[in-house]
Design an enzyme around this catalytic site. Structure first.
Site, PDB file in Angstrom:
ATOM      1  N   THR A   1     -13.224  18.242  -0.869  1.00 11.07           N
ATOM      2  CA  THR A   1     -13.274  19.698  -1.052  1.00 11.07           C
ATOM      3  C   THR A   1     -14.627  20.052  -1.661  1.00 11.07           C
ATOM      4  O   THR A   1     -15.183  19.262  -2.425  1.00 11.07           O
ATOM      5  CB  THR A   1     -12.139  20.103  -2.015  1.00 11.07           C
ATOM      6  OG1 THR A   1     -10.908  19.960  -1.318  1.00 11.07           O
ATOM      7  CG2 THR A   1     -12.270  21.540  -2.501  1.00 11.07           C
TER       8      THR A   1
ATOM      9  N   GLY B   1      -4.030  20.359  -5.933  1.00  5.11           N
ATOM     10  CA  GLY B   1      -3.987  21.815  -6.001  1.00  5.11           C
ATOM     11  C   GLY B   1      -2.753  22.397  -6.655  1.00  5.11           C
ATOM     12  O   GLY B   1      -2.822  23.426  -7.333  1.00  5.11           O
TER      13      GLY B   1
HETATM   14  N1  ASP Z   1      -7.668  21.279  -4.342  1.00 10.84           N
HETATM   15  C1  ASP Z   1      -7.568  21.045  -2.929  1.00 10.84           C
HETATM   16  C2  ASP Z   1      -6.181  21.427  -2.458  1.00 10.84           C
HETATM   17  O1  ASP Z   1      -5.233  21.179  -3.181  1.00 10.84           O
HETATM   18  C3  ASP Z   1      -7.818  19.624  -2.536  1.00 10.84           C
HETATM   19  C4  ASP Z   1      -8.994  18.950  -3.195  1.00 10.84           C
HETATM   20  O2  ASP Z   1      -9.658  19.510  -4.042  1.00 10.84           O
HETATM   21  O3  ASP Z   1      -9.275  17.776  -2.839  1.00 10.84           O
HETATM   22  O4  ASP Z   1      -6.050  21.907  -1.356  1.00 10.84           O
END
Ligand code: ASP
Length: 309
Positions: A175, A229
């Protein structure tokens, strides 16, 4: 007399379990190169007295186009074998914000988030409606083939073959996020992701949720999160950090550390990047590594991946 604009730009490319032993030399090099390119794109704007908002969008667009990161091109696959992207952007000047979730055809999801903010009366659009708005606004569209990479396909196959290890494997880093403070002292934040590998049921994480994965407030800080998340949503991490800075007068480092400590107490893993209107910037994370980078008007680019760097 001219004065050099003062600015700070901090990026992340996802937090996760990467260590020197587990990450290949190629992945290490690709991650660092991508962060350097994104820092350069954002820094150019800030150094010519551009806005923090413009800089975070520009930096994220570079990372979205880079297949090394889980955002835009190179996003992870859902259980159904499609790619659904989420993104958000927020302007600390007036706390205006825009976000989009479950996108399948917009080449640069962060630019759609910005269009939602500036050209619609809404904050968050999702699914087919968001894709339709994107087309109406004339944003660049891309075929599924543009987003798909063999490595993400392999990760999906691995995960579908190991459903018991699902969440661990699903937590693939990549991300992307950007926070900046510009010469006028305004802050902005943006986050973009493909979410979790093999996600289903229309699952949406924290990244496109204002206050959870993304937040910017000129009175306090700009924050972008990465990690599990669901925990960031429950704890409202991004807004929580801004509130701690504003109400308790803590430094951003302190507020970020405390928020990540609390995340860990709840069993969550991940990291945050932060900047404050005074130009300070940094990060906190409780995973073995986090792709991260910082540049300011007076320091050259610094890029790191592992926890001990
Ligand atoms: N935070 C992102 C999600 O939960 C994933 C990540 O940061 O790797 O979609």
């Amino acid at each position: 007399m001219t004065t050099t604009p003062r600015w700070t730009l901090v990026l992340h490319g996802g937090s996760g379990s990467m260590t020197r032993e587990t990450l290949s030399a190629e992945a290490d090099a690709a991650g660092r190169a991508g962060l350097h390119a994104a820092l350069a794109a954002g820094s150019r704007i800030l150094a010519s007295a551009g806005t923090a908002l413009h800089a975070v969008e520009a930096a994220i667009r570079v990372l979205e186009d880079d297949p090394a990161f889980n955002a835009g091109r190179g996003s992870v696959f859902t259980a159904d074998g499609v790619i659904e992207c989420d993104a958000a952007i927020m302007d600390g000047r007036d706390r205006n914000a825009g976000a989009a979730a479950g996108l399948t055809a917009t080449r640069n999801p962060v630019s759609l988030a910005r269009a939602v903010m500036e050209r619609s009366p809404h904050v968050l659009l999702a699914g087919t409606g968001a894709d339709a708005f994107s087309r109406e606004q004339g944003l660049e569209q891309a075929d599924p083939d543009w987003f798909a990479t063999p490595e993400r396909r392999r990760q999906l196959d691995e995960m579908l073959a190991n459903p018991d290890a699902a969440f661990d494997i699903g937590m693939k880093y990549g991300t992307v996020g950007a926070v900046a403070v510009d010469a006028a002292g305004h802050v902005a934040a943006a986050t973009s992701t493909g979410g979790l590998t093999a996600k289903k049921w229309g699952r949406i994480g924290d990244s496109p949720l204002i206050g959870a994965g993304t937040y910017a407030d000129d009175r306090a800080a700009a924050v972008s999160c990465t990690g599990a998340g669901e925990y960031f949503i429950r704890l409202g991490v991004a807004a929580e950090i801004a509130a701690r800075v504003r109400l308790s007068g803590r430094s951003i480092e302190d507020a970020a550390d405390r928020a990540i400590d609390e995340l860990g107490e709840y069993g969550g893993k991940g990291g945050v990047i932060v900047v404050a209107p005074d130009g300070s910037g940094g990060w906190a994370f409780n995973t073995p590594g986090m792709y991260r980078a910082i540049a300011t008007h007076e320091t050259s680019a610094e890029v790191a991946i592992y926890g001990d760097e």
